[in-house]
Design a protein around this motif. Structure first.
Motif, short mmCIF file in Angstrom:
data_model
loop_
_atom_site.label_atom_id
_atom_site.label_comp_id
_atom_site.label_asym_id
_atom_site.label_seq_id
_atom_site.Cartn_x
_atom_site.Cartn_y
_atom_site.Cartn_z
N LYS A 5 -83.30 -33.76 -36.08
CA LYS A 5 -82.37 -34.52 -36.86
C LYS A 5 -83.11 -35.94 -36.91
CE LYS A 5 -77.48 -35.83 -37.44
NZ LYS A 5 -76.33 -35.62 -36.68
N LYS A 9 -84.61 -37.84 -40.22
CA LYS A 9 -84.29 -39.37 -40.46
C LYS A 9 -85.61 -40.21 -40.52
CE LYS A 9 -79.84 -39.75 -37.88
NZ LYS A 9 -79.33 -40.37 -36.65
N LEU A 14 -82.87 -37.09 -44.04
CA LEU A 14 -81.34 -37.04 -43.83
C LEU A 14 -80.84 -37.97 -44.63
CD1 LEU A 14 -79.31 -35.62 -42.45
CD2 LEU A 14 -79.60 -37.12 -40.36
N SER A 16 -77.56 -39.66 -47.06
CA SER A 16 -76.13 -39.71 -47.03
C SER A 16 -75.67 -40.31 -48.49
CB SER A 16 -75.56 -40.96 -45.96
OG SER A 16 -76.12 -40.50 -44.68
N SER A 27 -70.92 -32.45 -50.53
CA SER A 27 -71.26 -32.91 -49.34
C SER A 27 -71.47 -34.34 -49.12
CB SER A 27 -72.23 -31.88 -48.51
OG SER A 27 -72.25 -32.49 -47.10
N ASP A 28 -71.14 -35.02 -48.19
CA ASP A 28 -71.70 -36.46 -48.10
C ASP A 28 -72.98 -36.49 -47.07
OD1 ASP A 28 -71.03 -35.79 -45.29
OD2 ASP A 28 -69.74 -37.39 -45.10
N THR A 29 -73.38 -35.44 -46.63
CA THR A 29 -74.89 -35.21 -46.00
C THR A 29 -75.72 -34.35 -46.77
OG1 THR A 29 -73.75 -35.83 -44.19
CG2 THR A 29 -76.00 -34.98 -43.77
N TYR A 30 -77.16 -34.63 -46.92
CA TYR A 30 -78.02 -33.70 -47.59
C TYR A 30 -79.29 -33.82 -46.68
CZ TYR A 30 -80.65 -31.10 -51.08
OH TYR A 30 -81.28 -30.17 -51.52
N PRO A 163 -70.92 -28.99 -41.10
CA PRO A 163 -71.15 -30.11 -42.25
C PRO A 163 -69.73 -30.32 -42.60
CG PRO A 163 -71.56 -27.83 -43.09
CD PRO A 163 -71.40 -28.06 -41.54
#
Length: 189
Positions: A5, A9, A14, A16, A27-30, A163
């Motif tokens: 992770k 980043k 990563l 948002s 989703s709010d995360t990819y 997720p």
């Protein structure tokens, strides 16, 4: 090895926001694992890490679906000392091309970058079904399945994450008017 992770980043992989995933879910995360592929040393590290997680599985060949998993599949195959192939879309159907072939009974591990619904994994299995191979495992960088496919696929991953995903018709991000972005490689949806 560094936390996957954190590596994502650092590589701006990563994200948002409001995303339409390859699965069609929102989703709010990819996870844009392709960002990791800019750094061969990182790919080598994570490839080695997944190869270690696969060491108790007997297999001859790794198959990765194009395009997102080709580089990672290659690295895991290299670290495992195994043959590497990939499947790709032709007329929107996943297939084995480029003169690649498999032998009946050959033991295969499928490698993917991110798995949410495993649609691409099942398309890959369908693409090689005619060869009568034995699928002995599935591996990935990020597992977003929430354990829903553990009985069917027994996924080995470097990062397991629950997720926040929404059906498009019931997406609060859509209702808020947040712009929808589709960063994946599959057309449609």
């Amino acid at each position: 090895m560094s936390d996957v992770k954190e590596l994502l980043k650092k590589a701006d992989g990563l994200l948002s926001g409001h995303f339409c995933l390859t699965s069609g879910l929102h989703s709010d995360t990819y996870f844009q694992c392709a960002k990791l592929y800019q750094y061969p040393d990182i790919v080598e590290k994570i490839g080695k890490e997944l190869a270690l997680k696969l060491k108790d599985i007997e297999f001859d060949t790794i198959i990765a679906p194009a395009i997102g998993a080709i580089i990672f599949g290659y690295e895991v195959a290299k670290q495992s000392g195994k043959r590497n192939l990939f499947v790709e879309r032709k007329d929107d159907v996943m297939c084995l091309r480029r003169g690649y072939t498999l032998s009946k009974g050959e033991k295969v591990v499928i490698i993917e970058d991110v798995i949410t619904t495993a649609r691409t994994i099942f398309e890959t299995i369908e693409a090689i079904k005619e060869y009568e191979v034995e699928i002995t495992g599935v591996g990935c960088i990020v597992d977003r399945t929430q354990g829903k496919l553990d009985d069917k696929l027994k996924i080995r991953s470097l990062l397991k994450i629950d997720p926040v995903v929404y059906e498009p018709d019931n997406c609060p991000l859509c209702k808020e008017g947040i712009e929808l972005v589709k960063p994946g490689s599959r057309k449609g949806k």
